[in-house]
Design an enzyme around this catalytic site. Structure first.
Site, mmCIF file in Angstrom:
data_model
loop_
_atom_site.group_PDB
_atom_site.id
_atom_site.type_symbol
_atom_site.label_atom_id
_atom_site.label_comp_id
_atom_site.label_asym_id
_atom_site.label_seq_id
_atom_site.Cartn_x
_atom_site.Cartn_y
_atom_site.Cartn_z
ATOM 1 N N GLY A 213 39.096 44.231 2.117
ATOM 2 C CA GLY A 213 38.423 44.754 3.302
ATOM 3 C C GLY A 213 37.340 43.810 3.800
ATOM 4 O O GLY A 213 37.114 42.737 3.244
ATOM 5 N N SER B 288 37.252 52.180 0.350
ATOM 6 C CA SER B 288 37.171 53.381 1.176
ATOM 7 C C SER B 288 37.474 53.021 2.614
ATOM 8 O O SER B 288 37.036 51.966 3.085
ATOM 9 C CB SER B 288 35.771 54.014 1.128
ATOM 10 O OG SER B 288 35.714 55.140 2.003
ATOM 11 N N TYR C 222 34.199 61.757 5.408
ATOM 12 C CA TYR C 222 33.583 60.492 4.975
ATOM 13 C C TYR C 222 32.186 60.754 4.424
ATOM 14 O O TYR C 222 31.839 60.306 3.328
ATOM 15 C CB TYR C 222 33.525 59.521 6.149
ATOM 16 C CG TYR C 222 32.979 58.158 5.817
ATOM 17 C CD1 TYR C 222 33.664 57.301 4.953
ATOM 18 C CD2 TYR C 222 31.786 57.701 6.374
ATOM 19 C CE1 TYR C 222 33.177 56.043 4.649
ATOM 20 C CE2 TYR C 222 31.296 56.439 6.084
ATOM 21 C CZ TYR C 222 31.989 55.618 5.220
ATOM 22 O OH TYR C 222 31.493 54.362 4.919
ATOM 23 N N ARG D 103 34.855 50.690 15.563
ATOM 24 C CA ARG D 103 33.406 50.479 15.506
ATOM 25 C C ARG D 103 32.960 49.638 16.698
ATOM 26 O O ARG D 103 33.724 48.853 17.253
ATOM 27 C CB ARG D 103 33.021 49.849 14.171
ATOM 28 C CG ARG D 103 33.100 50.871 13.042
ATOM 29 C CD ARG D 103 32.636 50.334 11.717
ATOM 30 N NE ARG D 103 33.689 49.634 11.019
ATOM 31 C CZ ARG D 103 33.624 49.343 9.721
ATOM 32 N NH1 ARG D 103 32.571 49.683 9.009
ATOM 33 N NH2 ARG D 103 34.616 48.700 9.141
#
Length: 323
Positions: free
Chosen positions: A11, A76, A146, A187
Site C-alpha cells: 500500500g 487496512s 473504519y 481522497r
C-alpha cells in the site's frame, strides 16, 4: 540483522515504510493480500536479499518462520471508497487481523506498532484534536466500519500491553499524501490532481469550508520510525497541523497544475468530518518530531509522480471491482 514484518506492505504507507527499514539495515518481510495494494509499489525491492514478500490476508492465521523483532501493522483499506465497498473486510482486518498480529508478536516477543487514524476522533467537537479527546463517532454510519475497526484495534492493543506485557506502540495518522497514492481512491489530494490532469472540473463536497491538514509521507514515516523506538505506549498523533479549507486547497491545485478548471460543488457525504487538525504536542515532546516538508514542496513531488501516469492510467475510474 534485525527483522521487521510490515503488513499492508504494497500500500501507500506500507511501501514507504519498507523503503525506510531497508535503508536502516533491517531485513524486511512485507505482507499484503493486494486487495487495495499493488506490487508496483514494492517491485523495486524484490531484487534485494534483505526483502521478502508474503501474499497473505492477515485476517487468517499469520505465521512467520524464525525470529522476528518488530511488527508494523498497516494492513487496512484506508479510503472511503474502499471501506464503503468492502466494509466487512475493513472491520475484519482491524479486529481479527490485529488479534492475529498481536498473537504473533506475543509468540515472537516482538514489539508491535499499530496504525490507527485521526478517524477515531470522528467529526470532532474539539479542535485541534489531542490524544485525550475521545471522539464523536457514529458507530452505525457508513464510515463507522473504519472508525470502529481502528478504535477496537487500539483497545485490543492496549489490552495485550496491559495483560500480556507486550511491547506495543500506537500511531494516530492524520491526512497524509505523496507518491504511490492511488489516483482513484477517493481522497482529496489524488482526486483533485487526477481531475486537473484530465482537464476535468474539481469536485468539492459540501461548501468547501471543511478543513484538512496534509502531512507529506516522508515526514510521517520519520514520526512512525521514532515512535517505534521510543518508550511511549499510548497513542501519538502524527500529522501536519498546517490547516487549509478544501476550497482553498482546490485553488492551490489549479495554480500548481497551471490549469483553468472550474470548481463544482456536490452534497457532503454522511458523517464526513468538517475539521481535521492534529495537536502534535506529544510528538514534539516525546519524539522530538515535527513535519519538515511544506505543502507547496510536497505537492510538487506528488504532482510529478502522477504526471508519470499513462493516459490509460489517468482515465481509470475504478481501482478494481471488489467481489
Amino acid at each position: 540483522m534485525k527483522k521487521v514484518l510490515i503488513t499492508g506492505a504494497a500500500g501507500f504507507l506500507g511501501s514507504h515504510l519498507c523503503d525506510r527499514f531497508i535503508k536502516e539495515g533491517f531485513h524486511v518481510i512485507g505482507m499484503d493480500n493486494l486487495i487495495t495494494g499493488t506490487l508496483k509499489n514494492i517491485e523495486h525491492l524484490f531484487k534485494l536479499k534483505q526483502f521478502e514478500f508474503y501474499h497473505h490476508d492477515v485476517t487468517k492465521f499469520v505465521h512467520v518462520p524464525g525470529e522476528l523483532d518488530y511488527i508494523l501493522h498497516f494492513a487496512s483499506p484506508a479510503s472511503p471508497i474502499d471501506y464503503l465497498k468492502i466494509p466487512i473486510q475493513t472491520l475484519k482486518v482491524g479486529s481479527l487481523g490485529t488479534h492475529n498480529l498481536l498473537g504473533l508478536a506475543k509468540e515472537k516477543k516482538a514489539r508491535i506498532l499499530i496504525a490507527s487514524t485521526s478517524e477515531i476522533y470522528g467529526d470532532p467537537l474539539v479542535h485541534p484534536q489531542n490524544e485525550e479527546y475521545y471522539g464523536n463517532v457514529n458507530t452505525i454510519g457508513p464510515r463507522g466500519v473504519y472508525d470502529e475497526a481502528k478504535r477496537f484495534q487500539e483497545s485490543i492493543t492496549m489490552a495485550y500491553h496491559t495483560y500480556h506485557k507486550l511491547e506495543t506502540r500506537i500511531v494516530r495518522i492524520f491526512n497524509t499524501y505523496g507518491p504511490r497514492m492511488r489516483l482513484n481512491d477517493g481522497r482529496v489530494v489524488p482526486a483533485f490532481i487526477g481531475q486537473a490532469l484530465r482537464g476535468e472540473d474539481l469536485t468539492i463536497f459540501g461548501d468547501g469550508l471543511q478543513t484538512r491538514s496534509f502531512c507529506y509521507v516522508d515526514d510521517l514515516v520519520e514520526g512512525i520510525y521514532r515512535l517505534l523506538f521510543s518508550d511511549y505506549v499510548y497513542p501519538v498523533n502524527i500529522g501536519n497541523p498546517d490547516e487549509i479549507t478544501i476550497k482553498d486547497f482546490a485553488e492551490e491545485i489549479i495554480r500548481l497544475t497551471k490549469t483553468d478548471q472550474k470548481v463544482i460543488y456536490k452534497p457532503l457525504p454522511t458523517n464526513d468530518p468538517l475539521q481535521r487538525q492534529p495537536d502534535i504536542t506529544k510528538a514534539k515532546e516525546i519524539l522530538d518530531w515535527e513535519p519538515k516538508t511544506n505543502r507547496s514542496e510536497g505537492m510538487k513531488f506528488t504532482l510529478n509522480y502522477f504526471k508519470g501516469f499513462s493516459t490509460e492510467e489517468l482515465q481509470k475510474s475504478e481501482h478494481r471491482d471488489f467481489q
